[in-house]
Design a protein around this motif. Structure first.
Motif, PDB file in Angstrom:
ATOM      1  N   UNK A   1     -42.956  14.220   1.464  1.00 46.26           N
ATOM      2  CA  UNK A   1     -44.445  14.044   1.458  1.00 46.26           C
ATOM      3  C   UNK A   1     -45.120  14.837   2.642  1.00 46.26           C
ATOM      4  N   UNK A   2     -46.140  15.239   2.341  1.00 44.19           N
ATOM      5  CA  UNK A   2     -46.624  16.231   3.408  1.00 44.19           C
ATOM      6  C   UNK A   2     -47.465  15.049   4.470  1.00 44.19           C
ATOM      7  N   UNK A   3     -47.558  15.208   5.737  1.00 45.21           N
ATOM      8  CA  UNK A   3     -48.259  14.674   6.360  1.00 45.21           C
ATOM      9  C   UNK A   3     -49.195  15.613   7.193  1.00 45.21           C
ATOM     10  N   UNK A   4     -50.718  15.084   7.360  1.00 44.79           N
ATOM     11  CA  UNK A   4     -51.327  16.128   8.225  1.00 44.79           C
ATOM     12  C   UNK A   4     -51.338  15.938   9.558  1.00 44.79           C
ATOM     13  N   UNK A   5     -51.870  16.670  10.411  1.00 39.17           N
ATOM     14  CA  UNK A   5     -51.541  17.118  11.906  1.00 39.17           C
ATOM     15  C   UNK A   5     -51.955  15.727  12.645  1.00 39.17           C
ATOM     16  N   UNK A   6     -52.976  14.931  12.260  1.00 40.11           N
ATOM     17  CA  UNK A   6     -53.735  13.938  13.072  1.00 40.11           C
ATOM     18  C   UNK A   6     -52.713  13.021  13.831  1.00 40.11           C
ATOM     19  N   UNK A  10     -53.304  13.093  17.866  1.00 40.24           N
ATOM     20  CA  UNK A  10     -54.345  12.120  18.189  1.00 40.24           C
ATOM     21  C   UNK A  10     -53.562  10.813  18.682  1.00 40.24           C
ATOM     22  N   UNK A  11     -53.816  10.221  20.022  1.00 42.41           N
ATOM     23  CA  UNK A  11     -53.233   9.291  20.630  1.00 42.41           C
ATOM     24  C   UNK A  11     -53.619   7.969  19.823  1.00 42.41           C
ATOM     25  N   UNK A  12     -54.964   7.945  19.306  1.00 45.22           N
ATOM     26  CA  UNK A  12     -55.474   6.657  18.534  1.00 45.22           C
ATOM     27  C   UNK A  12     -54.635   6.452  17.342  1.00 45.22           C
ATOM     28  N   UNK A  13     -54.373   7.873  16.567  1.00 48.73           N
ATOM     29  CA  UNK A  13     -53.674   7.764  15.399  1.00 48.73           C
ATOM     30  C   UNK A  13     -52.229   7.210  15.502  1.00 48.73           C
ATOM     31  N   UNK A  14     -51.576   7.739  16.612  1.00 52.24           N
ATOM     32  CA  UNK A  14     -50.396   7.384  16.911  1.00 52.24           C
ATOM     33  C   UNK A  14     -50.204   5.861  17.212  1.00 52.24           C
ATOM     34  N   UNK A  15     -51.281   5.316  17.895  1.00 54.36           N
ATOM     35  CA  UNK A  15     -51.141   3.973  18.200  1.00 54.36           C
ATOM     36  C   UNK A  15     -51.257   3.024  16.961  1.00 54.36           C
ATOM     37  N   UNK A  16     -52.243   3.643  15.983  1.00 59.13           N
ATOM     38  CA  UNK A  16     -52.321   2.796  14.677  1.00 59.13           C
ATOM     39  C   UNK A  16     -51.185   3.090  13.909  1.00 59.13           C
ATOM     40  N   UNK A  18     -48.026   3.393  14.857  1.00 62.43           N
ATOM     41  CA  UNK A  18     -46.894   2.426  15.345  1.00 62.43           C
ATOM     42  C   UNK A  18     -47.271   1.076  14.879  1.00 62.43           C
ATOM     43  N   UNK A  19     -48.548   0.506  15.232  1.00 60.51           N
ATOM     44  CA  UNK A  19     -48.958  -0.599  14.921  1.00 60.51           C
ATOM     45  C   UNK A  19     -48.673  -1.285  13.467  1.00 60.51           C
ATOM     46  N   UNK A  20     -49.118  -0.219  12.510  1.00 61.60           N
ATOM     47  CA  UNK A  20     -48.840  -0.575  11.046  1.00 61.60           C
ATOM     48  C   UNK A  20     -47.259  -0.420  10.813  1.00 61.60           C
ATOM     49  N   UNK A  29     -48.115   4.359   2.913  1.00 62.02           N
ATOM     50  CA  UNK A  29     -49.245   3.309   3.011  1.00 62.02           C
ATOM     51  C   UNK A  29     -50.014   3.692   4.309  1.00 62.02           C
ATOM     52  N   UNK A  30     -49.382   4.111   5.341  1.00 59.80           N
ATOM     53  CA  UNK A  30     -50.239   4.334   6.479  1.00 59.80           C
ATOM     54  C   UNK A  30     -51.054   5.634   6.448  1.00 59.80           C
ATOM     55  N   UNK A  31     -50.349   6.792   5.773  1.00 60.80           N
ATOM     56  CA  UNK A  31     -50.890   8.052   5.419  1.00 60.80           C
ATOM     57  C   UNK A  31     -52.147   7.708   4.675  1.00 60.80           C
ATOM     58  N   UNK A  32     -52.118   6.986   3.525  1.00 69.02           N
ATOM     59  CA  UNK A  32     -53.320   6.582   2.748  1.00 69.02           C
ATOM     60  C   UNK A  32     -54.459   5.879   3.523  1.00 69.02           C
ATOM     61  N   UNK A  33     -54.075   5.042   4.368  1.00 70.47           N
ATOM     62  CA  UNK A  33     -55.185   4.296   5.194  1.00 70.47           C
ATOM     63  C   UNK A  33     -55.735   5.513   6.295  1.00 70.47           C
TER      64      UNK A  33
END
Length: 55
Positions: A1-6, A10-16, A18-20, A29-33
């Motif tokens: 599955x292709x994951x985009x760069x963010x 992006x530290x906010x995205x990395x925290x999100x 990890x939390x998920x 599911x995380x990529x969709x969100x």
């Protein structure tokens, strides 16, 4: 599955991310969100530009 760069830059995205993962979400599911979140941010930016150009 292709994951985009963010998630990689992006530290906010990395925290999100990890939390998920701790909540038991799958990478898919995380990529969709995250895509929804990115779309909301872009939508709000476009709306601001559109409302600013009407003045």
């Amino acid at each position: 599955m292709h994951r985009f760069t963010r998630p990689r830059v992006d530290p906010r995205t990395q925290d999100y991310d990890e939390r998920r993962i701790k909540e038991g979400k799958t990478r898919r599911e995380i990529a969709r969100c995250l895509k929804r979140c990115a779309a909301r941010e872009v939508f709000h930016l476009v709306r601001q530009v559109q409302s600013g150009s009407r003045s």
